[in-house]
Design a protein around this motif. Structure first.
Motif, PDB file in Angstrom:
ATOM      1  N   PRO A  28      73.736  33.949  83.796  1.00  0.00           N
ATOM      2  CA  PRO A  28      74.134  34.016  85.202  1.00  0.00           C
ATOM      3  C   PRO A  28      73.145  33.288  86.111  1.00  0.00           C
ATOM      4  O   PRO A  28      71.961  33.180  85.777  1.00  0.00           O
ATOM      5  N   ASN A  29      73.669  32.841  87.252  1.00  0.00           N
ATOM      6  CA  ASN A  29      72.797  32.151  88.194  1.00  0.00           C
ATOM      7  C   ASN A  29      71.866  33.155  88.874  1.00  0.00           C
ATOM      8  O   ASN A  29      72.161  34.346  88.938  1.00  0.00           O
ATOM      9  N   ALA A  30      70.729  32.655  89.328  1.00  0.00           N
ATOM     10  CA  ALA A  30      69.786  33.480  90.095  1.00  0.00           C
ATOM     11  C   ALA A  30      69.532  32.770  91.415  1.00  0.00           C
ATOM     12  O   ALA A  30      69.468  31.543  91.421  1.00  0.00           O
ATOM     13  N   PRO A  31      69.407  33.456  92.515  1.00  0.00           N
ATOM     14  CA  PRO A  31      69.419  34.912  92.657  1.00  0.00           C
ATOM     15  C   PRO A  31      70.797  35.503  92.934  1.00  0.00           C
ATOM     16  O   PRO A  31      70.869  36.631  93.394  1.00  0.00           O
ATOM     17  N   THR A  32      71.872  34.774  92.615  1.00  0.00           N
ATOM     18  CA  THR A  32      73.192  35.327  92.933  1.00  0.00           C
ATOM     19  C   THR A  32      73.642  36.365  91.912  1.00  0.00           C
ATOM     20  O   THR A  32      74.350  37.307  92.245  1.00  0.00           O
ATOM     21  N   GLY A  33      73.281  36.158  90.639  1.00  0.00           N
ATOM     22  CA  GLY A  33      73.738  37.046  89.569  1.00  0.00           C
ATOM     23  C   GLY A  33      75.120  36.719  89.042  1.00  0.00           C
ATOM     24  O   GLY A  33      75.607  37.356  88.103  1.00  0.00           O
ATOM     25  N   ILE A  34      75.757  35.701  89.640  1.00  0.00           N
ATOM     26  CA  ILE A  34      77.140  35.372  89.259  1.00  0.00           C
ATOM     27  C   ILE A  34      77.145  34.480  88.012  1.00  0.00           C
ATOM     28  O   ILE A  34      76.432  33.479  87.954  1.00  0.00           O
ATOM     29  N   PRO A  35      77.952  34.838  86.996  1.00  0.00           N
ATOM     30  CA  PRO A  35      77.983  34.037  85.764  1.00  0.00           C
ATOM     31  C   PRO A  35      79.068  32.964  85.783  1.00  0.00           C
ATOM     32  O   PRO A  35      80.036  33.057  86.540  1.00  0.00           O
ATOM     33  N   LEU A  36      78.899  31.969  84.918  1.00  0.00           N
ATOM     34  CA  LEU A  36      79.996  31.068  84.535  1.00  0.00           C
ATOM     35  C   LEU A  36      80.553  31.585  83.216  1.00  0.00           C
ATOM     36  O   LEU A  36      79.833  32.205  82.431  1.00  0.00           O
ATOM     37  N   SER A  37      81.829  31.284  82.950  1.00  0.00           N
ATOM     38  CA  SER A  37      82.397  31.651  81.648  1.00  0.00           C
ATOM     39  C   SER A  37      81.952  30.635  80.603  1.00  0.00           C
ATOM     40  O   SER A  37      81.519  29.519  80.934  1.00  0.00           O
ATOM     41  N   LEU A  38      82.084  31.020  79.337  1.00  0.00           N
ATOM     42  CA  LEU A  38      81.730  30.088  78.258  1.00  0.00           C
ATOM     43  C   LEU A  38      82.603  28.830  78.317  1.00  0.00           C
ATOM     44  O   LEU A  38      82.118  27.722  78.047  1.00  0.00           O
TER      45      LEU A  38
END
Lengths: 344, 344
Positions: free
Chosen positions: B149-159
């Motif tokens: 996941p990205n920081a500092p957002t915490g939002i992930p990308l899918s595989l």
């Protein structure tokens, strides 16, 4: 195949460290490790630090180690920079202080040309004199890095000679004192007098802590700030909690370090005579190794290995007929001498 | 005063890590450490390694750790590169794979632009979407580094999204999975399919070992060889004996890691709801932190600090009104919520 490699990665020729064989029961005299264990206080401090606080980042300023090193050398903590081994301290110094040309001897620590290449510098290689001493005059002016005592020769420069080089420099002079505690004269007193000298130290040799990876630099606070700027642009937390605890305890136990370095220096001087008597051309060393010339060096190294004794030989033409022999315990040195008597 | 500094040292703006306060009894939710201790097996292994063998250099190949990481991820040891923290692994990847332009988001780990600058690269900064997700289309083509996941957002990308980026790339794609064990999808399965993807992992978050400094890379053997070439031109022995022992034991204790990461993920999801109810705009996180928007963020942070609770806020304009709150134990999160109820 170097697909996807950067130009830099594709172009470099990495440093080759001495072998770390996984064979047991060898006499390992090839990488200048200390034959004696580290201070029991260092081991105790590490065990104490092996606790649940490992979940937290270490102190990025390594305060306890900087205080211990400052107390040992009679400087302030702002004069100390901590690194993950003195190799890292040297690599950071190359980045922090050199822009263009950097001088060093043709025969010296073979990592210097690698860092020069990695960081896009121009090495000015100064040949050692025929007796393997450093030609001081050729180091006057410019920037340079000098191992003192030099490696793999073991021959030291005097403090006066180092001071002459620092005085005449146009930039920073880096003095690598990895082996200084075995009888060399440290350049630390120059740090208070000159704004352009950086002394690099390590716990790997004199403190018996090669496995802990801890080195440091001593310099004017302005130079330490430059090293911090590079470090904080590379890796904010290079020294883990265990290494900080162990390094601080080891630096504080000066009596222990003095004792083992004295024993090693005495062993060196004794076996320097014995190896000379066996026919080696032994250079006058103030380090924890002897650089021993013999026309049959390559074969002797191979024969020693068959007998479980590992020493080091370098490929460079001027020193192909020499073996660098780390000073072990008197028992290990006796085993070496006995093996050499069989071989020669 | 920057006399004697290299041009590089004088020009860089170092990364600023989160504060490591020396105050006791604080609730430290500012640097994404794990609130739970490391595996007892890791601590035991470190204590066992704290012995006289510290006088010897460590294994420069970190064989035991590469074997443990390979077993965990279902790859071969030749697919693993070990580093003194994932920051070092990332810094080495920047040197090994990027020559010119490297893409990364405007809001991401703030060390990426620092490495780009230190190593003379040209950053191509891609703005996140308005909802702070990564605009995948803008990352197709070229080289890039993405925290997932990205920081500092915490939002992930899918595989699938990561795979699309790897497929379309002209060079190497570096996926920084520091926070992946808290619910993200790892890109490790892509390593066997693509020659140009490097996954970076750390023991600092999911394994509760920020104080040990250990990170690693997983990639095709050709890419690992490039990283080795940079490492061996910089510091031959970056991982000390204690870190090798502790890291190998921690990686082997998957049951322990799974348990603490699951607890933290559950705590995160519970307090995400509670913080939303308190009026925060909480981004959907798959990491061990929540990125919480509030018009009064700056003041809330100061008031939390007065109450002994430390969180992190970043200076960048788009995210000035957000606090990054590390997930602590339920007790610590309750203390946070109680303090917030007082403040808001």
């Amino acid at each position: 195949m170097k697909e996807f490699w950067s130009k830099k990665a594709a172009a470099i020729t990495p440093y080759v460290a001495g072998e770390q064989p996984k064979i047991k029961n060898i006499i390992k005299l090839n990488t200048n490790e200390n034959p004696y264990p580290p201070s029991p206080k260092a081991i105790e401090a590490i065990k104490e630090a092996a606790n649940d606080a490992l979940r937290l980042y270490p102190d990025p300023q390594s305060t306890i180690v900087r205080e211990a090193a400052a107390a040992l050398h009679g400087v302030d903590p702002e004069n100390i920079f901590c690194a993950n081994g003195s190799d890292e301290a040297l690599a950071i110094a190359f980045q922090a202080f050199f822009d263009d040309v950097v001088k060093f001897p043709d025969i010296t620590y073979s990592f210097y040309p690698v860092w020069a290449s990695l960081y896009g510098l121009v090495p000015e290689i100064i040949p050692l004199n025929d007796d393997f001493t450093i030609p001081v005059k050729s180091f006057l002016g410019g920037c340079c890095v000098i191992a003192n005592p030099n490696a793999p020769t073991g021959i030291p420069l005097s403090l006066d000679e180092i001071e002459a080089i620092v005085k005449a420099a146009d930039g920073v002079v880096v003095i690598d004192e990895a082996y200084c505690d075995f009888g060399g004269e440290s350049a630390v007193p120059l740090v208070k007098k000159y704004p352009n000298v950086v002394v690099i130290r390590t716990l790997s040799k004199s403190h018996g802590l090669a496995g802990l990876r801890f080195g440091y630099a001593i310099a004017d606070a302005n130079l330490i700030t430059a090293m911090d700027a590079i470090k904080d642009s590379f890796n904010s937390y290079p020294i883990d909690r265990l290494a900080q605890a162990g390094a601080a305890a080891a630096l504080a136990d000066k009596a222990y370090t003095d004792n083992i370095t004295n024993i090693i220096s005495e062993t060196r001087d004794k076996y320097s005579v014995i190896l000379t008597e066996l026919g080696f051309d032994v250079l006058p060393s103030k380090s924890n190794f002897l650089f021993c010339g013999h026309p049959d060096a390559e074969n002797i190294m191979a024969e020693l290995r068959k007998r479980g004794i590992i020493v080091r030989r370098f490929g460079s033409e001027r020193i192909q007929d020499r073996l660098r022999i780390t000073i072990g315990t008197p028992e290990q040195m006796d085993a070496l001498v006995n093996a050499l008597k069989e071989i020669i």
